[in-house]
Each structure stands twice: as structure tokens, then as C-alpha cells.
Motif scaffolding. Structure first.
Motif, short mmCIF file in Angstrom:
data_model
loop_
_atom_site.label_atom_id
_atom_site.label_comp_id
_atom_site.label_asym_id
_atom_site.label_seq_id
_atom_site.Cartn_x
_atom_site.Cartn_y
_atom_site.Cartn_z
N SER A 7 94.63 62.69 44.14
CA SER A 7 95.42 63.90 44.37
C SER A 7 96.56 63.64 45.35
O SER A 7 97.51 64.41 45.42
N GLU A 8 96.47 62.54 46.12
CA GLU A 8 97.48 62.25 47.13
C GLU A 8 98.60 61.37 46.59
O GLU A 8 99.77 61.70 46.69
N CYS A 9 98.22 60.21 45.98
CA CYS A 9 99.24 59.25 45.57
C CYS A 9 99.35 59.12 44.04
O CYS A 9 100.26 58.44 43.56
N GLY A 10 98.45 59.71 43.31
CA GLY A 10 98.53 59.67 41.86
C GLY A 10 97.98 58.43 41.23
O GLY A 10 98.04 58.24 40.02
N ARG A 11 97.45 57.54 42.04
CA ARG A 11 96.88 56.30 41.53
C ARG A 11 95.55 56.60 40.82
O ARG A 11 94.81 57.50 41.23
N THR A 12 95.24 55.84 39.76
CA THR A 12 93.96 56.05 39.08
C THR A 12 92.86 55.33 39.85
O THR A 12 92.98 54.15 40.16
N SER A 14 88.37 55.11 40.42
CA SER A 14 87.06 55.38 39.81
C SER A 14 86.47 56.65 40.40
O SER A 14 86.60 56.91 41.59
N ASP A 15 85.81 57.43 39.55
CA ASP A 15 85.18 58.66 40.07
C ASP A 15 83.95 58.34 40.91
O ASP A 15 83.37 59.22 41.54
N ARG A 16 83.52 57.08 40.89
CA ARG A 16 82.37 56.69 41.72
C ARG A 16 82.82 56.32 43.13
O ARG A 16 82.00 56.23 44.05
N ALA A 17 84.15 56.05 43.30
CA ALA A 17 84.65 55.63 44.61
C ALA A 17 84.66 56.82 45.56
O ALA A 17 84.93 57.95 45.16
N ALA A 18 84.34 56.55 46.83
CA ALA A 18 84.34 57.62 47.83
C ALA A 18 85.76 57.97 48.23
O ALA A 18 86.06 59.12 48.54
N GLY A 22 94.18 53.17 47.03
CA GLY A 22 95.59 53.05 47.37
C GLY A 22 95.92 53.64 48.72
O GLY A 22 96.48 52.97 49.59
N CYS A 23 95.53 54.90 48.94
CA CYS A 23 95.93 55.59 50.16
C CYS A 23 94.74 55.97 51.05
O CYS A 23 94.94 56.41 52.17
N VAL A 27 88.30 60.91 47.34
CA VAL A 27 88.46 61.19 45.91
C VAL A 27 87.93 62.59 45.61
O VAL A 27 86.79 62.91 45.96
N LYS A 28 88.79 63.40 45.01
CA LYS A 28 88.37 64.75 44.63
C LYS A 28 87.86 64.71 43.20
O LYS A 28 88.60 64.41 42.27
#
Ligand SMILES: [Zn+2]
Length: 114
Positions: A7-12, A14-18, A22-23, A27-28
Motif C-alpha cells: 500500500s506504500e510503494c506499490g511493490r508486489t 508475498s501475503d505471508r510476509a510481515a 521494498g519499504c 503488509v496489509k
């Protein structure tokens, strides 16, 4: 695992990442994500230990006794024509239950695994 946009930088990421790789923003996850996890929990490993060798031996002995006892009882009933229907049914059930117990125990018995 799915890839979602930060939501911050637009980078893709993983939904498993906390957090975003990138920034570093947390992860929302989409709102349906938590509900989905609640309905689809990962299968929990069984905490029940396999039956011990002694327990299986007892199970085998009891099943054998039930089976042999049922067979002996049934043949004893056959010689006595006056035996009631309930007695014959119980004797037959004893044979069936004993046989099933022997088969189940044979499958569980440790000779098939290390
Ligand atoms: Zn980011």
C-alpha cells in the motif's frame, strides 16, 4: 501463497510476509484474508502418539479371544437346537467383532513400520 501490492510503494510482496521487502511497511492483507484463514486453518499435526506395542498386543489378545470364543460358542449353540435367537445373534456378533479387531490390530501392529 499469493502476491499482493504494497500500500506504500506499490511493490508486489508475498501475503505471508510481515512487512514489505521494498519499504518495510507492514503488509496489509485484504479483509477476506483473515476470515479465509479462520475457515481454512492449516491441518494440525496429530499430537496423539501411536498406540504402544503393549496396548496393541492386548488388543490382539482380546480380539482373538472374542473371535475364538464366538466360534466355540456358535458351534456349541449349533449342537443345541433350543438356543434362542438373541444368543445366536450375540455369538455371531462376537465372531464378527473379534475378526474385525484382529484385522485392525494386524494393520496397526508395528511390524509394518519401524
Ligand atoms: Zn512497500
Amino acid at each position: 501463497m499469493a502476491l499482493i501490492k504494497c500500500s506504500e510503494c506499490g511493490r508486489t510482496v508475498s501475503d505471508r510476509a510481515a512487512a514489505c521487502v521494498g519499504c518495510g511497511a507492514p503488509v496489509k492483507r485484504p479483509s477476506w484474508f483473515h476470515g479465509l484463514r479462520a475457515f481454512n486453518p492449516a491441518p494440525e499435526p496429530s499430537t496423539r502418539p501411536p498406540p504402544s506395542r503393549a496396548a496393541l498386543t492386548w488388543q490382539a489378545v482380546l480380539s482373538m479371544l472374542a473371535f475364538v470364543g464366538g466360534v466355540v460358542w456358535s458351534s456349541a449353540i449349533e449342537r443345541r437346537a433350543s438356543a434362542g435367537r438373541a444368543v445366536v445373534t450375540v455369538a455371531a456378533l462376537l465372531v464378527i467383532v473379534g475378526l474385525c479387531g484382529v484385522i485392525v490390530t494386524a494393520v496397526q501392529f508395528p511390524w509394518t513400520r519401524k
